[in-house]
Motif scaffolding. Sequence first.
Motif, short mmCIF file in Angstrom:
data_model
loop_
_atom_site.label_atom_id
_atom_site.label_comp_id
_atom_site.label_asym_id
_atom_site.label_seq_id
_atom_site.Cartn_x
_atom_site.Cartn_y
_atom_site.Cartn_z
N VAL A 262 0.85 -1.19 0.00
CA VAL A 262 0.00 0.00 0.00
C VAL A 262 0.89 1.25 0.00
N GLN A 263 0.52 2.27 -0.77
CA GLN A 263 1.28 3.52 -0.84
C GLN A 263 0.39 4.68 -0.41
N VAL A 264 0.92 5.53 0.46
CA VAL A 264 0.21 6.73 0.88
C VAL A 264 0.86 7.92 0.20
N LEU A 265 0.11 8.63 -0.65
CA LEU A 265 0.62 9.80 -1.36
C LEU A 265 0.18 11.07 -0.65
N ARG A 266 1.09 12.01 -0.54
CA ARG A 266 0.75 13.32 0.03
C ARG A 266 1.14 14.38 -0.99
N TYR A 267 0.16 15.17 -1.41
CA TYR A 267 0.40 16.25 -2.36
C TYR A 267 0.35 17.60 -1.62
N SER A 268 1.33 18.45 -1.91
CA SER A 268 1.35 19.83 -1.42
C SER A 268 1.32 20.75 -2.62
N VAL A 269 0.38 21.68 -2.63
CA VAL A 269 0.17 22.55 -3.80
C VAL A 269 0.45 24.00 -3.40
N PHE A 270 1.27 24.68 -4.22
CA PHE A 270 1.59 26.09 -4.02
C PHE A 270 1.07 26.87 -5.22
N TYR A 271 0.55 28.05 -4.96
CA TYR A 271 0.08 28.94 -6.01
C TYR A 271 0.83 30.25 -5.90
N ASN A 272 1.63 30.57 -6.94
CA ASN A 272 2.49 31.77 -6.91
C ASN A 272 3.32 31.81 -5.63
N GLU A 273 3.89 30.63 -5.31
CA GLU A 273 4.81 30.45 -4.19
C GLU A 273 4.12 30.47 -2.83
N MET A 274 2.79 30.61 -2.79
CA MET A 274 2.10 30.52 -1.51
C MET A 274 1.47 29.14 -1.41
N LYS A 275 1.62 28.52 -0.25
CA LYS A 275 1.10 27.18 -0.07
C LYS A 275 -0.40 27.23 0.10
N LEU A 276 -1.11 26.49 -0.74
CA LEU A 276 -2.57 26.45 -0.65
C LEU A 276 -2.99 25.41 0.38
N ALA A 277 -2.58 24.17 0.19
CA ALA A 277 -3.00 23.11 1.10
C ALA A 277 -2.28 21.82 0.73
N SER A 278 -2.50 20.82 1.59
CA SER A 278 -1.98 19.48 1.32
C SER A 278 -3.13 18.49 1.48
N ASN A 279 -3.00 17.36 0.82
CA ASN A 279 -3.99 16.31 0.96
C ASN A 279 -3.33 14.98 0.65
N THR A 280 -3.93 13.93 1.17
CA THR A 280 -3.36 12.60 0.99
C THR A 280 -4.38 11.67 0.34
N LEU A 281 -3.87 10.63 -0.30
CA LEU A 281 -4.70 9.55 -0.79
C LEU A 281 -3.91 8.27 -0.73
N THR A 282 -4.61 7.16 -0.77
CA THR A 282 -3.97 5.86 -0.63
C THR A 282 -4.07 5.09 -1.95
N ILE A 283 -2.94 4.57 -2.40
CA ILE A 283 -2.90 3.70 -3.57
C ILE A 283 -2.84 2.26 -3.06
N LYS A 284 -3.88 1.50 -3.37
CA LYS A 284 -3.93 0.13 -2.89
C LYS A 284 -2.81 -0.72 -3.49
N ALA A 285 -2.48 -1.81 -2.79
CA ALA A 285 -1.49 -2.74 -3.31
C ALA A 285 -2.08 -3.52 -4.48
#
Length: 742
Positions: A262-285
């Motif tokens: 199982v893999q847990v992905l965490r994405y962090s998104v920046f807009y014009n160098e300002m951090k908007l937010a982060s979120n995670t999702l799980t990739i099943k095996a």
Amino acid sequence: MNKKLACAALTTSFLFTSVSAAFAVPTGLYFNGKYYSDEYLDQNSDSLKSILSSAKRSSKAFYISEDEHSYTLYKDYTGEKTKYNLDLNKKNPLDLFYIDAETSDKILGVVFKTGTVSEDNGSVLLTADRNMTYPKVTDFTFDKGVKVKSVTTLPNNQIRLITSGLSESETYSLSYKNVDTGIKVTGLVQPIKMNQLVAKDDTLSIQFNKAPEMAPEVSNFTVYQKINKGQEQLITPDSFVWDESTLTATLQVPSVKQTQDVQVLRYSVFYNEMKLASNTLTIKAIPKIASVQATDGFVTVKLTDSPKTAPIIDEFTLTQKIGSKKAEALSGELVSWDSKSKTALISFDPLLSSESSTKVVIGVQYGLSKKDNFFWTVPSTSEVQTVSIVNASNRKELVVGSESESSLTLSAIALDKSKKVIPGKSATWDSLDSKIATVNSSGVVTAVSAGTTSITATIGGKTASFPIVVKEMDQSTATVSPSSTTPTQNQAFTLNITGAKGTDGQALVGAVDVQVTSSNTAEGTTGVIFNDAITFTAGAATIPVILAQTGSQTLTVKIAGVTAAKTANVTVAASSFSAATDSTTANDVPTLGLVGTTATSGTPSVATAAVNSGTGKIDITSVSAGTATITVEDASNHQATIAVTVGPDGAITVGTITKYTVVFSAATDSTTANDLSTLGLVGTTATSGTPSVATAAVNSGTGKIDITSVSAGTATITVEDASNHQATIAVTVGPDGAITVG
């Protein structure tokens, strides 16, 4: 007094409240943390002798002239000075601040011109009068508790301060090295923020609280991805879509392949160098094999879960063990994959014959998971007692128009009285109602329309049947927008489909047939205004619509196989035609291949045209909606054409311009007389200096010089008499082969 007295020392207050001076940094000597103005040096030269002497020997003494960019090493106040190379030394000497030797004021070597707050109140962009080197976080301070978290130098003398604590409508003062810069910034009302970040395996959807000042582009976003406890990696989005109506930016990011874990992905998104937010999702095996059912020619593999992408045959390893023989590799073909039942049907070459009762074991490996199943065969000469139909998908329902559920594959097996397989037998397939579903010779059943029927398989006079239910696709999740709008008659507008899904719950992708019907049967063909395949992306698509009838209409949108059609109410406003003139087409050779003397419309009821000799343009005037071809002709009857479209409002769109293409045609000019009055001699020979452009000859019969064109260009013709006297003729050959004697 020294001429620099006119540039007396500026006070700190003046530095930051005015930009009208021709220079920004006080002129004078900067040495050992102190500043000596020109006037102060003039008035105290005797008492400052030792300081000036030390400064002349120091490589850290700088003199600033009236030109703010002229940094010079101090050698002698009235003598020679050497320029300080900022590029070579990297660090600007005035990044430090100095104490005025006369007033004890702090002197800075930089002026901040502007300060702008970012859309999210998270940073301040400063513009200085020069490029700053190595500014520090501790150099900058705001009042009222605002903190500076980081400093970044940018091109064009700009510095970005990442801040925290800026409040809406509150004004803050900025200091640099504890000196007030005069810069005041005010927190924005309703700063831009992110309402929601939805992370899927290959898609990030970012919804803003309000529209940014400029429509976002993919370059505005920076995305980082972290898998499990690994390092955060910068990833580049594959594509980008901005939806102004929902204030949502959708980024397509590279998909992550499944692994055994199982893999847990965490994405962090920046807009014009300002951090908007982060979120995670799980990739099943990678799923495991739940069960295997084998029969002669087919093996059905049921997985514990659906993989991210439909499996392919290369992901399966098959083996076959016949009787007491050693298991051998078996080649197979993936006939079908059913995501709902998580079942794959794999075909392989069936046994052609059997001479005795034999146990056949079929082994399957997917990932690291292995399972097997067996069946018994009997001699091929055995009598067929029953026929068994195997449904690989484990379902009896088909969906019209569904990408994954519009067909299924059946296989028929001949069995003896003990239910053992009789190899080498083939079935004849038939459908009781081909208007509901059809079946081919390989047992592939395809949905045609909603209803029920049965598929039969016959082997050796024995028949088995398999019931089939066909349904239309349920699109209750789809929406059509705008649900109500007022388009203009004969002007294109767009209907948007979103949320379109198949019965498998997956968003529609690829080409799907869509029909749009109007309640006004005078539209299109008995009300059908659009009937074509459109491309869906993630369940969304757009439909171009043009309505010719005015008044209220209801548009019904039907996706292929849809039971619940979607509607939109429109009120069509009559178009208001206003004649317009377009004068953007130049009447010249680069544009038309010629210079026209006349311009004529092929459809003057749509548009008229004229050559405007004053502006050197072609004036095209709209008359009514439609298309027309404008023909422009020059004095030699050469022609060029201009395609024109006139909209319902009279607006003109200039389309394809077909330029006149010059056709070269060799010509001969015989206008030059071969005599004394013309050439000063009577030539016996005529030679071209550039025979690739033109050739020449003496025509004794006509007493002329014959010049013949070969290609466009210039050439010099030399005419020589018997005494070797010479005369020359300058010749120009045009693109069409015409000769001009110069």
